[in-house]
Structure formats: structure tokens, C-alpha cells
Scaffold this motif. Structure first.
Motif, PDB file in Angstrom:
ATOM      1  N   ASN A 194       6.556   7.861   2.353  1.00  0.00           N
ATOM      2  CA  ASN A 194       6.091   6.800   3.257  1.00  0.00           C
ATOM      3  C   ASN A 194       4.581   6.652   3.128  1.00  0.00           C
ATOM      4  N   GLU A 198      -0.429   3.441   5.324  1.00  0.00           N
ATOM      5  CA  GLU A 198      -1.674   2.727   5.060  1.00  0.00           C
ATOM      6  C   GLU A 198      -1.444   1.546   4.116  1.00  0.00           C
ATOM      7  N   ASP A 199      -0.459   1.696   3.252  1.00  0.00           N
ATOM      8  CA  ASP A 199      -0.133   0.648   2.283  1.00  0.00           C
ATOM      9  C   ASP A 199       1.048  -0.200   2.742  1.00  0.00           C
ATOM     10  N   ASP A 200       1.564   0.076   3.947  1.00  0.00           N
ATOM     11  CA  ASP A 200       2.758  -0.625   4.466  1.00  0.00           C
ATOM     12  C   ASP A 200       3.899  -0.544   3.465  1.00  0.00           C
ATOM     13  N   ILE A 260       7.127   1.996   1.407  1.00  0.00           N
ATOM     14  CA  ILE A 260       7.943   3.207   1.220  1.00  0.00           C
ATOM     15  C   ILE A 260       8.435   3.219  -0.223  1.00  0.00           C
ATOM     16  N   ILE A 313       9.626  -0.617  -1.071  1.00  0.00           N
ATOM     17  CA  ILE A 313       9.690  -1.694  -0.089  1.00  0.00           C
ATOM     18  C   ILE A 313       8.298  -1.854   0.506  1.00  0.00           C
ATOM     19  N   ILE A 339       5.881  -4.241   3.203  1.00  0.00           N
ATOM     20  CA  ILE A 339       5.766  -5.271   4.234  1.00  0.00           C
ATOM     21  C   ILE A 339       4.422  -5.961   4.055  1.00  0.00           C
ATOM     22  N   GLN A 351       1.597  -8.719   2.436  1.00  0.00           N
ATOM     23  CA  GLN A 351       1.183  -9.227   1.127  1.00  0.00           C
ATOM     24  C   GLN A 351       1.296  -8.180   0.035  1.00  0.00           C
ATOM     25  N   LYS A 379      -1.347  -3.151  -5.018  1.00  0.00           N
ATOM     26  CA  LYS A 379      -0.659  -2.392  -3.976  1.00  0.00           C
ATOM     27  C   LYS A 379       0.405  -1.436  -4.511  1.00  0.00           C
ATOM     28  N   LEU A 424       8.826  -2.543   9.064  1.00  0.00           N
ATOM     29  CA  LEU A 424       8.687  -1.267   8.361  1.00  0.00           C
ATOM     30  C   LEU A 424       7.978  -0.313   9.314  1.00  0.00           C
ATOM     31  N   PHE A 425       8.352   0.961   9.264  1.00  0.00           N
ATOM     32  CA  PHE A 425       7.857   1.901  10.258  1.00  0.00           C
ATOM     33  C   PHE A 425       8.162   1.292  11.630  1.00  0.00           C
ATOM     34  N   TYR A 433       6.532  -1.527  12.976  1.00  0.00           N
ATOM     35  CA  TYR A 433       5.944  -2.829  13.206  1.00  0.00           C
ATOM     36  C   TYR A 433       6.587  -3.880  12.303  1.00  0.00           C
TER      37      TYR A 433
END
Lengths: 226, 175
Positions: free
Chosen positions: A51, A54-56, A58, A69, A71, A73, A83, A176-177, A179
Motif C-alpha cells: 500500500n 502517499e501515491d494513492d 496499491i 490500482i 486513485i 490522476q 506515478k 482507495l484506503f 477516501y
């Protein structure tokens, strides 16, 4: 276009000794990942979850899949230093394993929002449906297109329709997570939600393949916008 | 009727190797065949469900938590860029890095960073590999300086032009 969520799955021929390598493979990323998790430990199908809040993002890897995956941009998916840097790095390491044979397919799934067009059910219905079955209390609809992109040689499934906010967050799992993809106050909550799935059966996967898939997706988006 | 576990034990475990003779009477065999068929059926349906599973389901337990609000207070960066870099020089208050800014075309640029950003890097010295991560969103930019020894592809820094050639652009900032 607003990118909401992206999933990239690379399916490769089973690496039978993957469980012997997986913990070493993921170790360079542990300084950046949180909640690292392993499933089926010491079994051939051992799977790692990394996970990256910080990079949104997984990342997961097992004996025949590498997936990510994201979330929000992703900007340029085919840019190594963007990213998906850690994903590409892990991919390179997996490809270097002696027991790695090749890919079965790669599949990109994206959820994008086109603000300003087809933003309500009535206008969407008028534009795309002539004789819609008369069902009481209909509140949502979508168009599903399936086929081949001849130029790119990719299979696709494109589903699009008016965004039903906030219900579509749960409907399409746009979170994700803890949010949602709409966490940013500036993210529009009206428009056309487009869910694309593009699949390549090439037994290679590299930047060129990713460029091709990305190009296919952009063509689908352009077709809807025009 | 024998349970699945009994049959599995007979088929796969030490029982098969034991000296105790197995009772092969006809009724018993029919029961065992039925049980085996059930087992095979279950294995088949499990294989089918594995074939049909959606990859995204793997993520679902991480992707959302229905017990918590979906909208959080995270830093949702709109752009993230990674730069492979190597320490060229350690100065009194700054660190000079040689940064790979264009991987495909092998373009490098030198950049100066505040030395205090590097206190987390163990054994900092010239030649040390660094991963610089740049996070951006409207009105905000953030850098992280990370040990790149295991992440930076060192081959990119081999046969690299002399550092002195790049000194004239060293005060530019990463965009």
C-alpha cells in the motif's frame, strides 16, 4: 477529462517458484509502502500487497499477476518516472527471474469523468435511446460498447453514462484506503462517467505496449467526447 | 459414508503407506466413488470461480472501508515525479545532485538541495545514489529525498558526461 481510478493487471505464465523470490522482490519498496501484507505465505501462490497511501496506490504481486490500482490522476502511465515508477521497477525485477516465461495478457481498466457532457439522465436518454422500455422510476442508464480497436489490436469494453454522485463511488468502487476519488474539492461531481477496459494478448509488456493501450483508451474517450 | 477428510487421508497421507490393509468391499468402494465425485465437483467449481474472478476484487478489502467515511483528509497529489540522482558534491549547507531528468534520452541536470533534507540518508557521501520524489498539486509542491541504492538504475549513470560540463545550469529548479 478527470482521471478517477486506474487498474492495470499484467497476467503472466505462472512462476512456480515465485514464493521464494517475492519478499526479496518487494524489499526495495518497503521504505515507501505502508501496511505491507503477504497472503498464502510459503505457498506457491504467495501474494504480496504493498500500500502506498502517499501515491494513492496499491500494488499486488503473485505467481501469475502483477497489478496496480491508482486513485486520481495517473498522468502518463507509460512514463517510467511517473506515478507508476515502483510498479515498473517491480515488473523489471520479475521479468529478470529465471522462471519468468512471458505474459498471457495485459488489461487496463479506467474510470474517467468527462465534465460538462451527458451529465443528467434525461439528456443522456434523449441522446442515445429512442425506444427505451418504459420502466417506472428509472434513474440511471449507460451505454455499453464492446469490440476491437483495429489500429491498436486491442479488445475493449467501454461503458459510459451520467455520473450518479455519490452513489457511483460505491457502485464503481471509486475509492482507495478510506477516501474517494472525489476527495479533492475541485473534482467535478457532474458529467459522464466512462469505464474503459482494454485488453492486449501480446506476450510482451513494455512501454510500447503501454503506449498502445493508452492510445486506445484516448481514442475511446475522444469518440465519446465528439 | 466416509467423510472427505477420511478419503483424502487414504489417498494422500501416511495411511496409504501403512501396513493396514484397506477394505475393498463393493459398497465401500461405491461410497468412496461418490465422495470422490463430490470432491472433484467442488474442486471444479472452485476452479471455475477462480477463472471468473475479477482481478479488482483482490483490492476490494484495501480499496474501501464501508465502516468509515469515504471522503478523508489525505494529501491527494495530482502529479508525482521520480528522479534518479547521485550525489556529486556535499557543500556546507547544500547538496549537489546529478539528476536523470529524461530517462529515454539520457538527459541529466545538476540540482542544489538544502542539506537538511538529507539528514535521513545514512552514510551520505559523493557518489551515493538518491531517489528524489516530487509531489505536486495546485498551490503546493513537496520533495522527498530517499536512499536510492536499491532503486536507482546505476547503469544510467555509467559513461555519464563530466559533471563540470553541467555546472552552468546548477541553480535551476526542478519543474
Amino acid at each position: 477529462m478527470v482521471e478517477l481510478k486506474t487498474e492495470l493487471q499484467l497476467k503472466f505464465n505462472t512462476i512456480t517458484d515465485f514464493s521464494q523470490h517475492v519478499r526479496k522482490l518487494v524489499s526495495p519498496f518497503l521504505a515507501f509502502a505502508e501496511n505491507v501484507r503477504f497472503e498464502s505465505v510459503n505457498r506457491p501462490s504467495e501474494r504480496a500487497y504493498l500500500n502506498f497511501p502517499e501515491d494513492d496506490m496499491i500494488i499486488t504481486a503473485d505467481w501469475n499477476n502483477l497489478g496496480v490500482i491508482v486513485i486520481g490522476q495517473t498522468t502518463n502511465l507509460d512514463d517510467y518516472d511517473n506515478k507508476l515508477r515502483f510498479f515498473y521497477e517491480l515488473l523489471d525485477d520479475i521479468k529478470e527471474l529465471d522462471t519468468f516465461v512471458g505474459f498471457e495478457y495485459s488489461r487496463l481498466r479506467t474510470w474517467d469523468l468527462l465534465p460538462g457532457i451527458y451529465k443528467d439522465y434525461e439528456s443522456f436518454k434523449e441522446n442515445f435511446f429512442i425506444n427505451l422500455p418504459n420502466i417506472n422510476s428509472t434513474s440511471d442508464c449507460a451505454v455499453v460498447l464492446e469490440g476491437q480497436l483495429d489500429k491498436e489490436g486491442l479488445g475493449f469494453n467501454c461503458t459510459f453514462g451520467p455520473l450518479d454522485y455519490p452513489d457511483d463511488i460505491e457502485q464503481h468502487n471509486l475509492s482507495l484506503f478510506n477516501y474517494s476519488a472525489f476527495v479533492d474539492d475541485e473534482t467535478p461531481t457532474e458529467g459522464c462517467l466512462v469505464n474503459n477496459t482494454l485488453q492486449s494478448f501480446s506476450n510482451e509488456f513494455d512501454y510500447m505496449e503501454m503506449k498502445k493501450i493508452q492510445s486506445g483508451k484516448n481514442n475511446l474517450i475522444k469518440s465519446i467526447q465528439s | 459414508m466416509s467423510s472427505d477428510k477420511d478419503l483424502q487421508r487414504k489417498l494422500f497421507s501416511e495411511d496409504l503407506m501403512s501396513s493396514e490393509p484397506y477394505d475393498f468391499d463393493e459398497d465401500n468402494i461405491q461410497d468412496e466413488v461418490k465422495t470422490a465425485k463430490n470432491l472433484i465437483g467442488r474442486v471444479y467449481s472452485e476452479l471455475q470461480s477462480n477463472i471468473n474472478f475479477k482481478y479488482s476484487e483482490l483490492f476490494e478489502k484495501d480499496a474501501s472501508s464501508k465502516s468509515q467515511p469515504l471522503v478523508g483528509v489525505n494529501e491527494n497529489w495530482s502529479k508525482i515525479k521520480n528522479y534518479d540522482a547521485r550525489v556529486i558534491e556535499i557543500r556546507k549547507s547544500t547538496i549537489k545532485l546529478d539528476c536523470l531528468v529524461d530517462r529515454e534520452n539520457k538527459k541529466f541536470q545538476t540540482r542544489l538541495f538544502d542539506k537538511s533534507l538529507f539528514t535521513n540518508i545514512h552514510d551520505l557521501k559523493a557518489g551515493k545514489y538518491i531517489l528524489v520524489r516530487v509531489f505536486k498539486k495546485p498551490g503546493k509542491i513537496s520533495f522527498t529525498i530517499n536512499n536510492g541504492e536499491k532503486l536507482v538504475d546505476k547503469r544510467n549513470f555509467e559513461n555519464h558526461p563530466e559533471f563540470s560540463d553541467l555546472d552552468d545550469i546548477e541553480h535551476k529548479t526542478i519543474d
